[in-house]
Scaffold this motif. Structure first.
Motif, PDB file in Angstrom:
ATOM      1  N   UNK A   2       0.838  -1.188   0.000  1.00  0.00           N
ATOM      2  CA  UNK A   2       0.000   0.000   0.000  1.00  0.00           C
ATOM      3  C   UNK A   2       0.878   1.244   0.000  1.00  0.00           C
ATOM      4  N   UNK A   4       0.022   4.533   0.152  1.00  0.00           N
ATOM      5  CA  UNK A   4      -0.708   5.746   0.508  1.00  0.00           C
ATOM      6  C   UNK A   4      -2.133   5.775  -0.018  1.00  0.00           C
ATOM      7  N   UNK A   7      -7.889   1.621   0.690  1.00  0.00           N
ATOM      8  CA  UNK A   7      -8.566   0.454   0.137  1.00  0.00           C
ATOM      9  C   UNK A   7      -9.829   0.187   0.930  1.00  0.00           C
ATOM     10  N   UNK A  10     -12.727   2.443   3.231  1.00  0.00           N
ATOM     11  CA  UNK A  10     -12.164   3.699   3.746  1.00  0.00           C
ATOM     12  C   UNK A  10     -12.487   4.915   2.876  1.00  0.00           C
ATOM     13  N   UNK A  13     -16.034   6.001   3.413  1.00  0.00           N
ATOM     14  CA  UNK A  13     -16.231   6.551   4.763  1.00  0.00           C
ATOM     15  C   UNK A  13     -15.606   7.939   4.882  1.00  0.00           C
ATOM     16  N   UNK A  14     -14.479   8.127   4.224  1.00  0.00           N
ATOM     17  CA  UNK A  14     -13.849   9.448   4.245  1.00  0.00           C
ATOM     18  C   UNK A  14     -14.753  10.475   3.553  1.00  0.00           C
ATOM     19  N   UNK A  17     -17.440  11.356   5.848  1.00  0.00           N
ATOM     20  CA  UNK A  17     -16.996  12.249   6.920  1.00  0.00           C
ATOM     21  C   UNK A  17     -16.864  13.689   6.418  1.00  0.00           C
TER      22      UNK A  17
ATOM     23  N   UNK B   9      -1.853  -7.072   6.215  1.00  0.00           N
ATOM     24  CA  UNK B   9      -1.956  -5.671   5.775  1.00  0.00           C
ATOM     25  C   UNK B   9      -3.183  -5.552   4.888  1.00  0.00           C
ATOM     26  N   UNK B  10      -4.356  -5.715   5.484  1.00  0.00           N
ATOM     27  CA  UNK B  10      -5.607  -5.730   4.725  1.00  0.00           C
ATOM     28  C   UNK B  10      -6.352  -4.409   4.803  1.00  0.00           C
ATOM     29  N   UNK B  11      -5.697  -3.370   5.245  1.00  0.00           N
ATOM     30  CA  UNK B  11      -6.356  -2.060   5.301  1.00  0.00           C
ATOM     31  C   UNK B  11      -7.219  -1.865   6.525  1.00  0.00           C
ATOM     32  N   UNK B  14      -6.671   1.534   7.920  1.00  0.00           N
ATOM     33  CA  UNK B  14      -7.314   2.582   7.120  1.00  0.00           C
ATOM     34  C   UNK B  14      -8.804   2.656   7.423  1.00  0.00           C
ATOM     35  N   UNK B  15      -9.432   1.490   7.588  1.00  0.00           N
ATOM     36  CA  UNK B  15     -10.860   1.486   7.922  1.00  0.00           C
ATOM     37  C   UNK B  15     -11.082   2.138   9.279  1.00  0.00           C
ATOM     38  N   UNK B  17      -9.200   4.338  10.666  1.00  0.00           N
ATOM     39  CA  UNK B  17      -8.930   5.770  10.500  1.00  0.00           C
ATOM     40  C   UNK B  17     -10.157   6.468   9.901  1.00  0.00           C
ATOM     41  N   UNK B  18     -10.736   5.840   8.879  1.00  0.00           N
ATOM     42  CA  UNK B  18     -11.910   6.448   8.237  1.00  0.00           C
ATOM     43  C   UNK B  18     -13.091   6.481   9.203  1.00  0.00           C
ATOM     44  N   UNK B  19     -13.251   5.406   9.984  1.00  0.00           N
ATOM     45  CA  UNK B  19     -14.345   5.372  10.967  1.00  0.00           C
ATOM     46  C   UNK B  19     -14.167   6.483  11.994  1.00  0.00           C
ATOM     47  N   UNK B  21     -12.706   9.282  11.545  1.00  0.00           N
ATOM     48  CA  UNK B  21     -13.026  10.568  10.902  1.00  0.00           C
ATOM     49  C   UNK B  21     -14.544  10.770  10.818  1.00  0.00           C
ATOM     50  N   UNK B  74      -3.831  11.058   0.225  1.00  0.00           N
ATOM     51  CA  UNK B  74      -5.153  11.657   0.446  1.00  0.00           C
ATOM     52  C   UNK B  74      -5.789  11.203   1.761  1.00  0.00           C
ATOM     53  N   UNK B  75      -5.577   9.929   2.117  1.00  0.00           N
ATOM     54  CA  UNK B  75      -6.203   9.417   3.346  1.00  0.00           C
ATOM     55  C   UNK B  75      -5.632  10.110   4.582  1.00  0.00           C
ATOM     56  N   UNK B  78      -6.660  13.817   4.645  1.00  0.00           N
ATOM     57  CA  UNK B  78      -8.029  14.005   5.128  1.00  0.00           C
ATOM     58  C   UNK B  78      -8.099  13.771   6.624  1.00  0.00           C
ATOM     59  N   UNK B  79      -7.377  12.741   7.062  1.00  0.00           N
ATOM     60  CA  UNK B  79      -7.391  12.423   8.491  1.00  0.00           C
ATOM     61  C   UNK B  79      -6.786  13.561   9.311  1.00  0.00           C
ATOM     62  N   UNK B 228       1.299  -0.636   9.278  1.00  0.00           N
ATOM     63  CA  UNK B 228       1.004  -1.472   8.097  1.00  0.00           C
ATOM     64  C   UNK B 228       1.897  -1.067   6.920  1.00  0.00           C
ATOM     65  N   UNK B 229       2.140   0.209   6.792  1.00  0.00           N
ATOM     66  CA  UNK B 229       2.936   0.707   5.664  1.00  0.00           C
ATOM     67  C   UNK B 229       4.404   0.260   5.803  1.00  0.00           C
TER      68      UNK B 229
END
Lengths: 268, 321
Positions: A2, A4, A7, A10, A13-14, A17, B9-11, B14-15, B17-19, B21, B74-75, B78-79, B228-229
């Motif tokens: 990954x 950046x 996936x 997310x 959801x972003x 938000x 590393x299935x994200x 990120x999920x 993090x998005x939750x 936000x 971008x993630x 935004x975060x 994860x990165x």
């Protein structure tokens, strides 16, 4: 690997938000404005000008013109009975006078007018206010509450019948609010009447009547409750009070400002 | 094999993090609402939001000034922005909407939230436990003022004047109590028809909880994303080499070593540098262990004997190997 990029769920959801964020900024700008009072709205056709003048001390100058507005069936009785009220002299105790022949005629007339047109209902309120002004309803040295209770009864009957409908009525809007203030004032006098202690029943009754009228404790306020809250917020907030002194204090304060002569001591 | 070696590393980071936000933004939405006396929705106004933004800006600049890093994708961008707005919403939600109260609160919040953080700020500004506790106390203060105002009692509290409060004369009513901390309806930013206290306070409390938990969760999720990165980058190596690298540089040290928030190329260079340094150190240590003289006798008591025994065991193992 990954690098950046997001996936799975997310990105969605972003995006959600960001939308919520914009909504959070937008919602802060929502303003609730007080709607104009019904009396302030433009009206067409003939109407009773400045109705509050007819509830004030100067009502004696204008009350005859109400004869033209009262329904034809009640007009003759109105002219006679209103003259009783406006020419009443000697400051008799209210309850004693109401029990007399003239007082009974007025009570019957008030009952008819309450059920009539909006102008009839207004004329009834004018008579009640005049009675409050020209009779004695203070407890006096005997600590008698029945005179104030009698005034409270007349006002409560009128409020129960016309307050809710009058909340959005150009003619009855302000008079109905004034009637509620005077009702609270009269019931305060009744509650405070005994030389020792208080009339708890007067307080309970006043609270019950006003809570029903305003929708206190219900899911939604009534139209009359909304208007009372908008114009007399302190009075409305006091309807929740459990202590009688706190309950009545704003009624007394507002009434003293609006109708200083209506304190139970006959002003004539 | 280390725990990190088996990490999927299935994200998931990120999920999370998005939750987080979404929670911050939803909390901000609720904190901006109030329900008026007639049940209509009213906004809480822009003034507290603007002051919250000011606090968040100062806090961000001070926190990021020394140990901060710019977001990479971008993630994370935004975060980081959500973190900024989360602090803005939280501060705007707990500040008294006007008057002198607000400025005192502003000063205290600026002082607490703008202190430099011990940890590196690789994913936007953060609020620590002390900051959240202070914000919680300020929310309670605002709720108290709102409660008083909802009863048309425009002061913090009143104190009965001894004796005078008991006298049975109506004309001394105004002297019975002393008022402490008076304020006005305009200061509170109330709608003209007053406020529905239970519903509004429920909205604010839920909003505060969402925002505060979202901010806390966002910090953890941002670290998870970075872990994860880094893990994904190490997994580019052959499996045996990746295993050795992860043993040499354990996951628990990655943040302290400054791996988080670095661009891909610089991260690779940093890992290379740390691995080289640790391999070098390992070799030096082994050389030293082989050359050291085991002076104290084997049967001597205490600390020297313990050290000698450990060294002897190492040499024995080495010789066996």
């Amino acid at each position: 690997m990954n690098r950046g990029g997001a996936r799975g769920p997310a990105p969605a959801m972003m995006a959600l938000s960001v939308l919520l964020l914009l909504a959070g900024v937008w919602v802060r700008g929502i303003q609730v404005r007080l709607p104009p009072a019904p009396a302030d709205r433009l009206q067409s056709g003939p109407r009773i000008a400045e109705p509050m003048q007819l509830l004030s001390r100067g009502a004696a100058h204008r009350y005859p013109e109400l004869g033209d507005w009262v329904s034809e069936g009640a007009r003759a009785r109105w002219r006679t009975a209103s003259a009783f009220a406006f020419e009443l002299a000697g400051c008799p105790p209210l309850k004693t006078w109401l029990d007399g022949r003239d007082g009974q005629r007025i009570e019957r007339l008030l009952a008819d007018l309450r059920a009539g047109t909006r102008e009839d209902a207004f004329a009834a309120l004018v008579v009640i206010f005049q009675l409050a002004r020209s009779t004695e309803w203070r407890p006096g040295v005997g600590g008698r509450a029945e005179h104030a209770e009698a005034l409270g009864g007349l006002l409560a009957d009128w409020l129960r019948g016309r307050a809710e409908g009058g909340a959005d009525d150009a003619l009855l809007h302000e008079p109905a609010l004034a009637a509620a203030l005077l009702y609270g004032r009269a019931m305060h006098v009744a509650w405070n009447a005994p030389l020792v202690g208080y009339n708890t029943a007067s307080f309970e009754r006043a609270r019950g009547v006003l809570a029903t009228l305003c929708g206190v404790g219900r899911r939604e306020r009534t139209a009359f409750g909304r208007e009372l809250a908008a114009r007399y917020g302190r009075v409305f907030a006091a309807l929740d009070a459990t202590e009688p002194a706190r309950f009545f204090a704003p009624f007394r304060a507002e009434c003293e400002l609006l109708f200083p002569e209506l304190d139970g001591a006959c002003s004539r | 094999m280390s725990a990190a070696a088996g990490r999927p590393t299935d994200g998931a980071g990120e999920s999370s993090l998005a939750l987080a936000c979404v929670m911050i933004a939803a909390g901000g939405l609720l904190l901006g609402m109030q329900i008026d006396g007639n049940g209509r929705l009213a906004g809480a106004g822009y003034a507290p939001l603007a002051l919250g933004g000011l606090v968040a800006l100062v806090a961000s600049l001070v926190q990021l000034g020394r140990k901060g890093r710019l977001p990479r994708g971008p993630l994370t961008a935004t975060s980081a922005a959500m973190s900024f707005f989360g602090i803005t919403f939280l501060v705007g939600g707990v500040l008294v909407p006007g008057g002198s109260w607000m400025f005192w609160e502003l000063v205290v919040l600026l002082w607490v939230l703008s202190r430099r953080r011990a940890r590196e700020q690789f994913a936007g500004p953060e609020v620590g436990g002390a900051g959240l506790s202070l914000l919680g106390l300020m929310l309670v203060f605002r709720i108290w003022l709102t409660w008083q105002a909802s009863r048309h009692s425009w002061q913090l509290f009143t104190v009965d004047v001894p004796l005078v409060a008991r006298l049975p004369f109506a004309w001394i009513d105004s002297m019975r109590t002393l008022t402490v901390g008076a304020f006005s309806q305009q200061e509170m930013g109330f709608p003209p028809t007053g406020i529905d206290f239970p519903v509004t306070v429920s909205l604010w409390s839920a909003g505060f909880a969402l925002c505060a938990v979202g901010l806390w969760m966002r910090g953890h999720a941002a670290r998870e994303v970075e872990i994860e990165r880094v893990h994904a980058l190490i997994q580019v190596l052959p499996p045996q080499a990746a295993l050795v690298v992860e043993r040499l540089v354990p996951e628990a040290e990655w943040e302290a070593l400054g791996f988080f928030g670095l661009p891909e190329r610089r991260l690779a260079r940093r890992i290379e540098g740390v691995v080289a340094e640790r391999v070098q150190r390992q070799m030096q240590l082994e050389g030293a262990l082989r050359s050291v003289r085991l002076l104290p006798p084997a049967d001597a008591p205490g600390f020297p004997a313990g050290i000698r025994k450990a060294l002897a065991e190492y040499r024995g193992e080495e010789e066996e190997a």
